[in-house]
Enzyme design. Structure first.
Site, PDB file in Angstrom:
ATOM      1  N   LYS A 135     -18.731 -46.026  17.721  1.00  0.00           N
ATOM      2  CA  LYS A 135     -19.656 -46.479  18.767  1.00  0.00           C
ATOM      3  C   LYS A 135     -20.915 -47.151  18.222  1.00  0.00           C
ATOM      4  O   LYS A 135     -21.483 -48.020  18.868  1.00  0.00           O
ATOM      5  CB  LYS A 135     -20.051 -45.297  19.666  1.00  0.00           C
ATOM      6  CG  LYS A 135     -18.965 -44.894  20.645  1.00  0.00           C
ATOM      7  CD  LYS A 135     -19.516 -43.945  21.710  1.00  0.00           C
ATOM      8  CE  LYS A 135     -18.470 -43.635  22.762  1.00  0.00           C
ATOM      9  NZ  LYS A 135     -17.398 -42.745  22.244  1.00  0.00           N
TER      10      LYS A 135
ATOM     11  N   GLU B  73     -26.159 -44.731  30.763  1.00  0.00           N
ATOM     12  CA  GLU B  73     -25.800 -43.373  31.154  1.00  0.00           C
ATOM     13  C   GLU B  73     -24.995 -42.770  30.028  1.00  0.00           C
ATOM     14  O   GLU B  73     -24.481 -43.488  29.160  1.00  0.00           O
ATOM     15  CB  GLU B  73     -24.957 -43.390  32.431  1.00  0.00           C
ATOM     16  CG  GLU B  73     -23.475 -43.701  32.230  1.00  0.00           C
ATOM     17  CD  GLU B  73     -23.181 -45.163  31.907  1.00  0.00           C
ATOM     18  OE1 GLU B  73     -24.069 -46.011  32.157  1.00  0.00           O
ATOM     19  OE2 GLU B  73     -22.074 -45.451  31.413  1.00  0.00           O
TER      20      GLU B  73
ATOM     21  N   SER C  49     -11.160 -43.137  14.876  1.00  0.00           N
ATOM     22  CA  SER C  49     -12.383 -43.628  15.510  1.00  0.00           C
ATOM     23  C   SER C  49     -13.607 -42.773  15.267  1.00  0.00           C
ATOM     24  O   SER C  49     -14.739 -43.262  15.322  1.00  0.00           O
ATOM     25  CB  SER C  49     -12.155 -43.810  17.012  1.00  0.00           C
ATOM     26  OG  SER C  49     -11.711 -42.608  17.608  1.00  0.00           O
TER      27      SER C  49
HETATM   28  C1  LIG Z   1     -16.147 -42.580  22.812  1.00  0.00           C
HETATM   29  C2  LIG Z   1     -15.066 -42.375  21.831  1.00  0.00           C
HETATM   30  C3  LIG Z   1     -13.758 -42.862  22.051  1.00  0.00           C
HETATM   31  C4  LIG Z   1     -13.331 -43.525  23.323  1.00  0.00           C
HETATM   32  O1  LIG Z   1     -13.913 -44.754  23.583  1.00  0.00           O
HETATM   33  P1  LIG Z   1     -13.090 -46.132  23.463  1.00  0.00           P
HETATM   34  O2  LIG Z   1     -13.987 -47.094  24.139  1.00  0.00           O
HETATM   35  O3  LIG Z   1     -11.779 -45.953  24.158  1.00  0.00           O
HETATM   36  O4  LIG Z   1     -12.920 -46.385  22.022  1.00  0.00           O
HETATM   37  C5  LIG Z   1     -12.807 -42.703  21.056  1.00  0.00           C
HETATM   38  N1  LIG Z   1     -13.111 -42.067  19.905  1.00  0.00           N
HETATM   39  C6  LIG Z   1     -14.340 -41.567  19.660  1.00  0.00           C
HETATM   40  C7  LIG Z   1     -14.591 -40.871  18.377  1.00  0.00           C
HETATM   41  C8  LIG Z   1     -15.357 -41.702  20.617  1.00  0.00           C
HETATM   42  O5  LIG Z   1     -16.577 -41.201  20.371  1.00  0.00           O
END
Ligand SMILES: *Cc1c(COP(=O)(O)O)cnc(C)c1O
Length: 403
Positions: A97, A119, A387
């Protein structure tokens, strides 16, 4: 310039459409505001000073490029394809993010905005944005439901430490939906002076495009890294899908590589046959409208956005990015699912076999790879976008498993 620049993918069209999806489903006054943001973005992103500052921050602040790790032990145990992890969990703040939050905060500063508003639900977007705003030097105001504030103590504390203004929202159910309404009301008081920072590839044009461009660094790096190491591209590239930002960030560089299968993994929660107990928008939803865009939507019988559930709070959203909706219909990306249980198993397995504690969101993509790898040959490769890291989920998992 170099590989750190935002990508210039040809989609969406000038009106913000990916085929029939996307667009700007907003009141006329807001449409003008969105068009102004689009125009400013298109101008600013091509400026040398903007590109250089973002590239420097990606390198020296986020710690990019994030490495690709070959999960040898896991692959060996499964006895099939080789599994590789793109380590977005190693970024500063522990997830992907920060990539788009830095882009948005920097854009807001270049546009001369006085305040960034957003938000947050579980608080992940709030913390990433508060971090980016502290760094870039622009005031930040985060709206959060009172119920979520009480549930997500560590993130609330982090946001306060980072100096953002946290606005508790007590109306209605006092969760994400009310926080969205509250943040939006504040934004509408002066959209010329404020910048609304959306947290995924969702919302009205230009946000799905902008957030994608900032995230597409993931796939550009990964494609180059994989090619350099293996002299070829992976057979499969997989990522979890909530709103879809980490997935589109990973997929964009590979869209033109017909030999690479792209797989988005949605949460089937407690079962795809249980309405309200999953969040598999592309697998079980249908085309509709939500939050200013046309996209796949999960609806209840009355036609309202459905209740959703996932073991990973970052994935429970009844809509999904318009580009994913388009890629599904084009057949370029396959959307599959992983259940809460498979995800929990993958969370523990990656932790114990490789010493990497993944975010529960990311563990959905790992779960899919664990299912797929045994059906492939050892000379085939699956690249998974990891992610984020799972520190935030450790207490919750410990409670679930009585550790
Ligand atoms: C917020 C988040 C997601 C989901 O958001 P996407 O917009 O679908 O990528 C996925 N993995 C992590 C670690 C997150 O913090």
């Amino acid at each position: 310039m170099n590989s750190s620049n935002p990508s210039f993918a040809p989609m969406p069209d000038a009106q913000g459409f990916f085929g029939p999806f996307g667009g700007q489903i907003v009141p006329p006054a807001l449409k003008q505001v969105m068009d102004d943001i689009d125009q400013a973005y298109e101008t600013i992103r091509q400026r040398e000073d903007f590109q250089q500052e973002l590239a420097d921050l990606f390198a020296d602040y986020v710690g990019r490029p994030s490495p690709i790790f070959h999960a040898r032990r896991l692959s060996q145990q499964l006895g099939g394809a080789q599994i590789h992890l793109k380590r977005e969990d190693l970024n500063h703040t522990g997830a992907h993010k920060i990539n788009h939050c830095l882009g948005e905060a920097l854009l807001a500063r270049f546009m001369g905005k006085k305040k960034v508003i957003a938000e947050t639900g579980a608080g992940q977007h709030g913390v990433a944005l508060a971090t980016a705003c502290a760094l870039v030097g622009i005031p930040c105001e985060i709206h959060m439901g009172q119920v979520d504030i009480e549930k997500e103590h560590p993130n609330v504390i982090k946001m306060r430490i980072l100096g953002c203004t946290l606005v508790p929202v007590t109306r209605g159910a006092a969760t994400l939906k009310e926080a969205v309404d509250s943040a939006f009301e504040e934004y509408l008081k002066d959209p010329q002076a404020f910048f609304y920072a959306i947290g995924s590839v969702v919302g009205p044009h230009p946000f799905p495009k902008m957030v994608r461009d900032f995230q597409s660094i993931i796939g550009r790096e990964a494609r180059g890294q994989f090619q350099a190491r293996h002299g070829r591209l992976p057979d499969y590239v997989a990522a979890c899908v909530g709103g879809g930002s980490n997935a589109i960030g990973m997929f964009t560089a590979f869209l033109g590589d017909a030999e690479v299968a792209l797989v988005g993994v949605e949460p089937s929660g407690e079962g795809l046959d249980k309405p309200g107990r999953h969040s598999a928008t592309l697998s079980k939803g249908k085309p509709g409208q939500l939050h200013g865009m046309a996209c796949y939507v999960l609806e209840d019988e009355a036609g309202n956005p459905a209740a959703v559930h996932s073991i990973a709070s970052g994935l429970d959203y009844p809509g999904v990015g318009p580009q994913h909706s388009y890629l599904k219909e084009q057949g370029r990306v396959r959307y599959e699912t992983a259940s809460d249980k498979e995800t929990l198993d993958a969370f523990m397995r990656l932790s114990r076999v490789e010493g990497i504690i993944p975010a529960l969101e990311s563990a959905h993509a790992v779960a899919w790879a664990i299912r797929q790898a045994p059906q492939l040959r050892p000379d085939q490769h699956i690249l998974v976008n990891l992610s984020g890291r799972g520190d935030k989920d450790a207490d919750y998992v410990a409670k679930l498993l009585d550790l």
